[in-house]
Design a protein around this motif. Structure first.
Motif, PDB file in Angstrom:
ATOM      1  N   UNK A 190     -22.371 -10.874   4.057  1.00 33.69           N
ATOM      2  CA  UNK A 190     -21.778 -10.184   5.208  1.00 33.69           C
ATOM      3  C   UNK A 190     -20.557  -9.392   4.775  1.00 33.69           C
ATOM      4  N   UNK A 191     -20.297  -8.319   5.517  1.00 33.02           N
ATOM      5  CA  UNK A 191     -19.119  -7.502   5.217  1.00 33.02           C
ATOM      6  C   UNK A 191     -17.839  -8.168   5.707  1.00 33.02           C
ATOM      7  N   UNK A 192     -17.928  -8.817   6.864  1.00 31.52           N
ATOM      8  CA  UNK A 192     -16.745  -9.433   7.463  1.00 31.52           C
ATOM      9  C   UNK A 192     -17.168 -10.401   8.574  1.00 31.52           C
ATOM     10  N   UNK A 193     -16.174 -11.013   9.213  1.00 31.37           N
ATOM     11  CA  UNK A 193     -16.475 -11.959  10.284  1.00 31.37           C
ATOM     12  C   UNK A 193     -17.189 -11.274  11.438  1.00 31.37           C
ATOM     13  N   UNK A 194     -16.810 -10.060  11.770  1.00 28.62           N
ATOM     14  CA  UNK A 194     -17.409  -9.374  12.904  1.00 28.62           C
ATOM     15  C   UNK A 194     -18.923  -9.239  12.726  1.00 28.62           C
ATOM     16  N   UNK A 195     -19.346  -8.955  11.513  1.00 23.00           N
ATOM     17  CA  UNK A 195     -20.779  -8.831  11.245  1.00 23.00           C
ATOM     18  C   UNK A 195     -21.477 -10.183  11.419  1.00 23.00           C
ATOM     19  N   UNK A 196     -20.820 -11.238  10.979  1.00 29.94           N
ATOM     20  CA  UNK A 196     -21.352 -12.587  11.190  1.00 29.94           C
ATOM     21  C   UNK A 196     -21.463 -12.880  12.681  1.00 29.94           C
ATOM     22  N   UNK A 197     -20.386 -12.585  13.389  1.00 29.45           N
ATOM     23  CA  UNK A 197     -20.339 -12.885  14.820  1.00 29.45           C
ATOM     24  C   UNK A 197     -21.400 -12.115  15.587  1.00 29.45           C
ATOM     25  N   UNK A 198     -21.551 -10.837  15.265  1.00 25.06           N
ATOM     26  CA  UNK A 198     -22.547 -10.019  15.956  1.00 25.06           C
ATOM     27  C   UNK A 198     -23.950 -10.590  15.770  1.00 25.06           C
ATOM     28  N   UNK A 199     -24.235 -11.068  14.568  1.00 27.70           N
ATOM     29  CA  UNK A 199     -25.547 -11.661  14.316  1.00 27.70           C
ATOM     30  C   UNK A 199     -25.706 -12.957  15.109  1.00 27.70           C
ATOM     31  N   UNK A 200     -24.680 -13.798  15.126  1.00 29.04           N
ATOM     32  CA  UNK A 200     -24.750 -15.058  15.872  1.00 29.04           C
ATOM     33  C   UNK A 200     -24.949 -14.799  17.363  1.00 29.04           C
ATOM     34  N   UNK A 201     -24.257 -13.810  17.891  1.00 28.02           N
ATOM     35  CA  UNK A 201     -24.392 -13.465  19.301  1.00 28.02           C
ATOM     36  C   UNK A 201     -25.814 -12.980  19.603  1.00 28.02           C
ATOM     37  N   UNK A 202     -26.351 -12.167  18.692  1.00 25.27           N
ATOM     38  CA  UNK A 202     -27.722 -11.674  18.844  1.00 25.27           C
ATOM     39  C   UNK A 202     -28.718 -12.833  18.784  1.00 25.27           C
ATOM     40  N   UNK A 203     -28.479 -13.795  17.916  1.00 22.63           N
ATOM     41  CA  UNK A 203     -29.354 -14.961  17.811  1.00 22.63           C
ATOM     42  C   UNK A 203     -29.356 -15.759  19.112  1.00 22.63           C
ATOM     43  N   UNK A 204     -28.169 -15.902  19.723  1.00 21.36           N
ATOM     44  CA  UNK A 204     -28.078 -16.608  20.995  1.00 21.36           C
ATOM     45  C   UNK A 204     -28.833 -15.900  22.098  1.00 21.36           C
ATOM     46  N   UNK A 205     -28.740 -14.572  22.103  1.00 20.59           N
ATOM     47  CA  UNK A 205     -29.446 -13.774  23.114  1.00 20.59           C
ATOM     48  C   UNK A 205     -30.956 -13.857  22.911  1.00 20.59           C
ATOM     49  N   UNK A 206     -31.385 -13.899  21.666  1.00 20.08           N
ATOM     50  CA  UNK A 206     -32.812 -14.036  21.371  1.00 20.08           C
ATOM     51  C   UNK A 206     -33.339 -15.378  21.882  1.00 20.08           C
ATOM     52  N   UNK A 207     -32.553 -16.427  21.708  1.00 17.22           N
ATOM     53  CA  UNK A 207     -32.947 -17.739  22.229  1.00 17.22           C
ATOM     54  C   UNK A 207     -33.099 -17.698  23.745  1.00 17.22           C
ATOM     55  N   UNK A 208     -32.202 -16.989  24.420  1.00 18.28           N
ATOM     56  CA  UNK A 208     -32.313 -16.832  25.874  1.00 18.28           C
ATOM     57  C   UNK A 208     -33.612 -16.125  26.251  1.00 18.28           C
ATOM     58  N   UNK A 209     -33.897 -15.033  25.538  1.00 18.03           N
ATOM     59  CA  UNK A 209     -35.072 -14.223  25.857  1.00 18.03           C
ATOM     60  C   UNK A 209     -36.372 -14.988  25.603  1.00 18.03           C
ATOM     61  N   UNK A 210     -36.354 -15.883  24.611  1.00 18.28           N
ATOM     62  CA  UNK A 210     -37.572 -16.614  24.241  1.00 18.28           C
ATOM     63  C   UNK A 210     -37.722 -17.935  24.989  1.00 18.28           C
ATOM     64  N   UNK A 211     -36.682 -18.342  25.705  1.00 15.56           N
ATOM     65  CA  UNK A 211     -36.656 -19.683  26.305  1.00 15.56           C
ATOM     66  C   UNK A 211     -37.836 -19.937  27.233  1.00 15.56           C
ATOM     67  N   UNK A 212     -38.132 -18.981  28.114  1.00 14.94           N
ATOM     68  CA  UNK A 212     -39.194 -19.188  29.101  1.00 14.94           C
ATOM     69  C   UNK A 212     -40.536 -19.474  28.428  1.00 14.94           C
ATOM     70  N   UNK A 213     -40.901 -18.666  27.444  1.00 11.86           N
ATOM     71  CA  UNK A 213     -42.171 -18.871  26.745  1.00 11.86           C
ATOM     72  C   UNK A 213     -42.189 -20.194  25.997  1.00 11.86           C
ATOM     73  N   UNK A 214     -41.071 -20.532  25.363  1.00  8.61           N
ATOM     74  CA  UNK A 214     -41.022 -21.776  24.610  1.00  8.61           C
ATOM     75  C   UNK A 214     -41.118 -22.993  25.525  1.00  8.61           C
ATOM     76  N   UNK A 215     -40.481 -22.915  26.679  1.00  4.06           N
ATOM     77  CA  UNK A 215     -40.532 -24.035  27.622  1.00  4.06           C
ATOM     78  C   UNK A 215     -41.920 -24.211  28.217  1.00  4.06           C
ATOM     79  N   UNK A 216     -42.626 -23.096  28.358  1.00  2.00           N
ATOM     80  CA  UNK A 216     -43.963 -23.153  28.963  1.00  2.00           C
ATOM     81  C   UNK A 216     -45.028 -23.628  27.995  1.00  2.00           C
ATOM     82  N   UNK A 217     -44.784 -23.441  26.706  1.00  2.13           N
ATOM     83  CA  UNK A 217     -45.850 -23.681  25.731  1.00  2.13           C
ATOM     84  C   UNK A 217     -45.731 -24.992  24.966  1.00  2.13           C
TER      85      UNK A 217
END
Length: 278
Positions: free
Chosen positions: A178-205
Motif C-alpha cells: 500500500x502507498x499509505x494508510x488512506x489506501x488501506x482504509x479505502x480498501x477496508x471500507x470497500x470490503x465492508x460495503x461488499x459484505x453489505x451488498x452480498x449479505x442478502x444472497x449469503x443469508x438466503x443460500x
C-alpha cells in the motif's frame, strides 16, 4: 508468556479443541499432501519449512474478543460481543523458537484484502488481558499467494532467521502492498460495503445463523484494523494531530464508524422484511 510457549499450549484434541491442527509444520504438510486442492498454500508452506525444520503451525485458531479492551469499547460494535467463541478464526500461524528467541507469523491466503484481515487478526491476538498478552513484538502478519511467494519467504527469513524486528518487517510489508494508510482504509471500507451488498444472497443460500456470525466477525475485523492501524501510526500522531492523542483517537473512531454494517437483528429478520443498511 512468550508466543511460542503460548501457542504450544493450544489444543487440537477433539474434546478441548481451540484449533484444527497444532504441531510441526512438516507433519501438517504431510496431511496436505493427502488432500485435494490447497496447492498454493502448500507450496508456500513448503518453502517456509525449508528455513527451519523445527517450525510449528497452528491452523484455524479460535480467537475471542476482549470486551473490556479500550479499543473495542471505542469501536463500539456491540454485535461483535454476541459472537460465539469460535466465530473469529485465524487461518494459519507459523511459529518457532531459536537462540532464546520466540516468533510467529500470521498468514492469510490471498491478496491485499487478506492482508487487511491478517493484520486485524494480529490486532485481536495482541489485545491486552488475553493469553497472548506481551507477544506483540514477536509476531508479524502477511497475506500469501502465488504472486508474492518470494516476498513471503523473504519476510519469514528476515524475521525468523535474521532476527529483524517485527515492526521493521511489518512496515516494509505495508509499504510493499500500500502507498499509505488512506489506501488501506479505502480498501477496508470497500470490503465492508461488499459484505453489505452480498449479505442478502449469503443469508438466503446458507446456514443463516452461521452466516450472520461470519459477517459480524468480518465487519468487526475491518473496524478493528481501521482503528488500531490508525492509532499505531506515530507519524500521524506527531504531524497530523500535533501529539494530541485525544485528537488521534477521535479521528480513528470516526474512520471506524464509517465502516458500515447490517445489524444482527436486521439480518435475523431477513426474509420477513428487506435488509436495509444501518
Amino acid at each position: 508468556m512468550a508466543i511460542y510457549d503460548v501457542l504450544c499450549t493450544i489444543s487440537h484434541e477433539k474434546e478441548t479443541a481451540q484449533c484444527h491442527f497444532n504441531g510441526y509444520l512438516e507433519d501438517y504438510l504431510t496431511l496436505l499432501e493427502q488432500q485435494e486442492g490447497n496447492q498454493t498454500i502448500r507450496e508456500i508452506l513448503e518453502q517456509i519449512s525449508k528455513l527451519d525444520e523445527s517450525l510449528k503451525i497452528c491452523v484455524g485458531l479460535q480467537l475471542s474478543i476482549n470486551q473490556k479492551a479500550i479499543a473495542n469499547q471505542i469501536i463500539r460494535y456491540k454485535d461483535a460481543f454476541k459472537l460465539h467463541a469460535d466465530a473469529i478464526v485465524c487461518p494459519y500461524i507459523i511459529y518457532g523458537y531459536k537462540n532464546e528467541r520466540q516468533y510467529a507469523m500470521i498468514l492469510c491466503e490471498g491478496g491485499r484484502e487478506q492482508y487487511i484481515y491478517a493484520k486485524a487478526f494480529y490486532y485481536v491476538i495482541s489485545e491486552p488481558d488475553n493469553q497472548f498478552e506481551g507477544s506483540r513484538n514477536e509476531m508479524i502478519a502477511l497475506c500469501v499467494n502465488r504472486e508474492n511467494m518470494e516476498l513471503s519467504v523473504e519476510c519469514a527469513s528476515r524475521f525468523f532467521e535474521k532476527g529483524e524486528k517485527a515492526g521493521f518487517v511489518q512496515r516494509m510489508l505495508d509499504r510493499k502492498l500500500f502507498s499509505n494508510y488512506q489506501e488501506m482504509y479505502d480498501l477496508a471500507k470497500e470490503m465492508g460495503e461488499t459484505l453489505q451488498a452480498e449479505a442478502a444472497d449469503r443469508l438466503a443460500s446458507g446456514n443463516k445463523e452461521k452466516t450472520i456470525y461470519e459477517l459480524i466477525a468480518k465487519w468487526f475485523l475491518l473496524k478493528k484494523f481501521c482503528y488500531v492501524q490508525y492509532m499505531m501510526d506515530k507519524h500521524v500522531l506527531h504531524h497530523v494531530h500535533e501529539d494530541n492523542l485525544k485528537k488521534q483517537r477521535q479521528a480513528a473512531k470516526e474512520l471506524c464508524d464509517r465502516i458500515k454494517f447490517i445489524s444482527f437483528s436486521q439480518m435475523w429478520r431477513f426474509g420477513e422484511e428487506s435488509i436495509k443498511d444501518r
